[in-house]
Design a protein around this motif. Structure first.
Motif, PDB file in Angstrom:
ATOM      1  N   LYS A 244       0.806  -1.221   0.000  1.00 16.60           N
ATOM      2  CA  LYS A 244       0.000   0.000   0.000  1.00 16.60           C
ATOM      3  C   LYS A 244       0.841   1.275   0.000  1.00 16.60           C
ATOM      4  N   ILE A 247       0.799   3.537  -3.159  1.00 12.72           N
ATOM      5  CA  ILE A 247      -0.296   4.449  -3.506  1.00 12.72           C
ATOM      6  C   ILE A 247       0.172   5.910  -3.491  1.00 12.72           C
ATOM      7  N   TYR A 252       2.677   5.458  -9.191  1.00  9.56           N
ATOM      8  CA  TYR A 252       1.263   5.068  -9.070  1.00  9.56           C
ATOM      9  C   TYR A 252       0.368   6.080  -9.788  1.00  9.56           C
ATOM     10  N   LYS A 253       0.629   7.367  -9.546  1.00 12.14           N
ATOM     11  CA  LYS A 253      -0.198   8.427 -10.146  1.00 12.14           C
ATOM     12  C   LYS A 253      -0.090   8.427 -11.666  1.00 12.14           C
ATOM     13  N   GLU A 256      -1.988   5.367 -13.042  1.00 13.31           N
ATOM     14  CA  GLU A 256      -3.435   5.599 -12.935  1.00 13.31           C
ATOM     15  C   GLU A 256      -3.919   6.487 -14.083  1.00 13.31           C
ATOM     16  N   GLU A 267     -12.444   5.526 -12.995  1.00  9.68           N
ATOM     17  CA  GLU A 267     -11.849   4.908 -11.802  1.00  9.68           C
ATOM     18  C   GLU A 267     -11.285   3.533 -12.141  1.00  9.68           C
ATOM     19  N   LYS A 269      -9.523   0.028 -10.363  1.00  9.91           N
ATOM     20  CA  LYS A 269      -9.423  -0.659  -9.067  1.00  9.91           C
ATOM     21  C   LYS A 269      -8.047  -0.446  -8.436  1.00  9.91           C
ATOM     22  N   THR A 270      -8.047  -0.101  -7.166  1.00  4.47           N
ATOM     23  CA  THR A 270      -6.790   0.146  -6.437  1.00  4.47           C
ATOM     24  C   THR A 270      -5.874  -1.064  -6.499  1.00  4.47           C
ATOM     25  N   GLU A 271      -6.468  -2.274  -6.373  1.00  2.00           N
ATOM     26  CA  GLU A 271      -5.652  -3.500  -6.387  1.00  2.00           C
ATOM     27  C   GLU A 271      -4.862  -3.633  -7.686  1.00  2.00           C
ATOM     28  N   LEU A 273      -4.004  -1.207  -9.774  1.00  2.00           N
ATOM     29  CA  LEU A 273      -2.990  -0.147  -9.833  1.00  2.00           C
ATOM     30  C   LEU A 273      -1.779  -0.474  -8.955  1.00  2.00           C
ATOM     31  N   ILE A 274      -2.042  -1.021  -7.769  1.00  2.00           N
ATOM     32  CA  ILE A 274      -0.940  -1.390  -6.863  1.00  2.00           C
ATOM     33  C   ILE A 274      -0.069  -2.464  -7.510  1.00  2.00           C
TER      34      ILE A 274
END
Length: 685
Positions: A244, A247, A252-253, A256, A267, A269-271, A273-274
């Motif tokens: 995490k 993030i 990461y940015k 994204e 949007e 999913k965070t998962e 992107l990580i």
């Protein structure tokens, strides 16, 4: 390849005939779904051989006949039968990517291959998977599936896709020979996601000045494709939490922003992107060359190797220490990120190890060499010291005789908590500081200091600095294995209170037996096994024809609770509203009443609706499913007038379940006399 029906349809389409799905269904006596499947197969072959696929108008399927089909059918007929290698590739595609599992009958029909051949292929695959500790299992209605570490299976998926992309990109390879493999590949992998993956890699190389080498390109491409193609990524929450920190990074940015643009989504999913940021971080560090890709994706392997090496150096087995594993999992990759970006950590505790030239630093330096060589990094002194801090704590945990301080969280209420507490004390030398209901943990935890572990029978929503270990309300072998990973070892020997009392009785006159028993229990605490009470006596006395009932079937779990509650009400143990309270408890907190698959203990808190302490036993022939997927056909419902009266009931029940086959035997009974027979035979009472 195409079956005879698909070949006939293709022949007619080439001649200019038009079809629709209803016509195909009626002609061949198949479902609309099967008709669509035939056309999809024809399209995949046409696409593969660079022909235009079928046109689908409102109620018409046709083919552009201005194409040169002269040699098409002749070529299709000459294609070799599927090789074993291709059959195995198809079976792997199904096992890896089909949520319904692998059905032998279905695949035999599709490939026109015998069951014997498929079973031989599965046997070979099973041996291959076992080498990676992946198990091929058969689950009745769900067919064949894979069981194993999520990351190990992920690596095998990437290997398969990499192999398929190699053959697709090989200009000297005949695509016709692999046509069946490609057909299944495109069934599970969307063409759109392949195009999106290509765009992403081109863009990310440009924006982040990456240099993806040829050796790793197909691996990286396959991994990103899997992330974009499939929603379910994470099996291990530790993986997600440990990454995490990404993030908040610039990488990461940027990722994204690129993905939002390519996928045309607001949007992502965070998962996903990580995971992609983690991958890009690996490329940034050493381009994932020197066969380091698998170790980067599955860092569990490198961490376990490191712990194993440390164990050999310090001559103490740390390999089962879950706290150490998690500590290094949360450190290794962030450390590499800090090294790459020239970020230094400062901490007086770690600096102390450096100033004192602690020998643990040499241990870490030796153990970390393989990781440094693999990823072409050099860990600085402060990062080495941080790892040394984790390892020193682990050595202390695994060599110290200090009793662990734990908080016990239980979702089943006071009674079952006390029974579980007693079971833990019987099996372990633990200092159980307090037993808390789950709803008090947020407000109560800040009041406790120096707690080593939280043991809980339910999933906790909040995270704590203290490790949380989820255990079963009835301790199982898997719980003993899990607890051993946290340095908690099972007691090997305990004194039998029954035998101790017999020795005292044979050598002296006992004036007050009850007082003596209590003093012995208080004095020896966890070193004594209280086996004076006869198992099953309380339940046998409380159960009778009036509070036992057998039924064949109920509509749902609510009806099962209602029936069990009705028995309590008929025996004047509760008021009617107690039944509603039991149902509301499950609706609010989930199926916590299932203490083991097959048995539930419905109950509600002490209230004015409890007239006296009592129980009921409802046995249902057909198992009842609860919202979490667990099931029960034995419902031992109870009500208690105070906090202690039902402890004997629960203690009896837990003993019967763990030692006397209670669930297996009682689930088969249909009348009260068979219940009496169980107590007579199993307990000889």
């Amino acid at each position: 390849m195409l079956n005879y029906r698909e070949t006939e349809i293709l022949n007619n389409l080439i001649k200019g005939k038009k079809y629709n799905f209803k016509l195909i269904s009626e002609k061949y006596g198949v479902s609309d779904r099967a008709a669509r499947y035939y056309i999809n197969n024809i399209d995949s072959i046409l696409r593969l051989l660079d022909y235009k696929i079928t046109k689908k108008a409102k109620n018409s399927i046709s083919l552009d006949t201005n194409q040169d089909f002269k040699n098409l059918l002749e070529i299709l007929e000459k294609i070799h039968k599927l090789s074993m290698e291709d059959r195995i590739s198809i079976l792997k595609l199904i096992l890896f990517f089909d949520e319904k599992g692998l059905n032998i009958t279905k695949i035999c029909e599709e490939l026109e291959i015998s069951r014997t051949t498929i079973k031989k292929d599965l046997k070979l695959m099973s041996k291959e998977f076992k080498m990676q500790k992946i198990e091929l299992v058969y689950k009745n209605a769900n067919g064949y599936r894979l069981n194993g570490n999520f990351r190990d299976i992920l690596i095998k998926k990437i290997e398969l896709l990499e192999k398929i992309f190699d053959s697709l990109n090989d200009k000297n390879s005949s695509k016709l020979v692999k046509a069946q493999v490609y057909r299944y590949f495109f069934k599970y992998i969307k063409q759109k996601n392949i195009e999106n993956t290509k765009k992403f890699i081109v863009e990310i190389e440009k924006v982040m000045f990456l240099n993806i080498n040829k050796e790793s390109y197909n691996k990286i491409f396959s991994y990103v494709l899997i992330l974009l193609n499939f929603e379910k990524i994470y099996e291990n929450s530790n993986d997600l939490t440990a990454k995490k920190f990404l993030i908040n990074t610039e990488e990461y940015k940027k990722i994204e922003k690129i993905l939002k643009n390519i996928l045309n989504k607001n949007e992502i999913k965070t998962e996903i992107l990580i995971e992609i940021t983690d991958l890009i971080m690996g490329i940034n560090i050493n381009s994932l060359k020197n066969n380091s890709f698998e170790d980067w994706i599955n860092e569990e392997l490198i961490i376990k190797k490191m712990i194993s090496k440390v164990s050999k150096i310090v001559k103490t087995d740390l390999t089962r220490d879950e706290i150490l594993y998690n500590g290094l999992l949360y450190h290794i990759k962030p450390a590499m990120y800090r090294i790459k970006n020239n970020i230094q950590i400062k901490n007086s505790v770690f600096q102390e190890l450096i100033l004192e030239k602690d020998p643990i630093l040499d241990v870490v330096n030796k153990a970390i060499k393989e990781i440094e060589g693999l990823f072409e990094v050099k860990f600085p002194e402060d990062e080495i010291a941080l790892m040394g801090f984790h390892i020193k704590a682990s050595i202390e945990r695994n060599t110290s005789e200090k009793t662990k301080k734990v908080i016990l969280i239980c979702g089943l209420g006071y009674g079952s908590s006390k029974v579980l507490e007693q079971s833990l004390k019987e099996n372990y030398d633990l200092d159980i500081v307090d037993v808390l209901p789950y709803y008090l943990i947020k407000t109560s935890m800040p009041n406790y200091a120096n707690i080593d572990l939280i043991l809980s029978t339910i999933d906790l929503e909040e995270s704590y600095d203290i490790p949380v270990v989820k255990i079963n309300p009835l301790l199982k072998e898997e719980d003993f294995i899990l607890l051993s990973k946290y340095g908690i070892r099972k007691n090997i020997t305990k004194i039998s209170l029954k035998q101790l009392m017999e020795i005292i009785k044979n050598n002296t006159t006992i004036i007050d037996k009850s007082k003596l028993v209590n003093e012995l229990k208080n004095k020896f605490e966890n070193k004594i096994n209280d086996d004076l009470l006869e198992v099953g006596i309380i339940l046998k006395k409380m159960l009778n024809k009036n509070n036992f009932q057998f039924v064949n079937k109920v509509k749902d779990w609510k009806e099962a609770i209602t029936k069990a509650g009705n028995i309590l009400e008929e025996n004047e143990i509760i008021r009617h509203d107690y039944i509603s309270e039991m149902i509301k408890m499950i609706e609010k907190h989930g199926a916590y009443i299932i203490i083991e698959e097959g048995i539930a203990i419905p109950h509600a808190p002490i209230s004015e609706n409890v007239l006296k302490t009592g129980i009921s036993l409802l046995v249902i022939k057909e198992k009842v499913l609860f919202p979490n997927g667990k099931g029960a056909n034995i419902f031992l419902s109870f009500a208690t007038a105070n906090k202690t009266e039902h402890l004997g009931i629960l203690n009896d029940l837990f003993e019967l379940i763990t030692k006397y086959n209670f669930i297996e035997k009682i689930s088969k009974i249909t009348k009260y006399e068979e219940l009496e027979e169980y107590f007579r035979k199993e307990l000889i009472c």
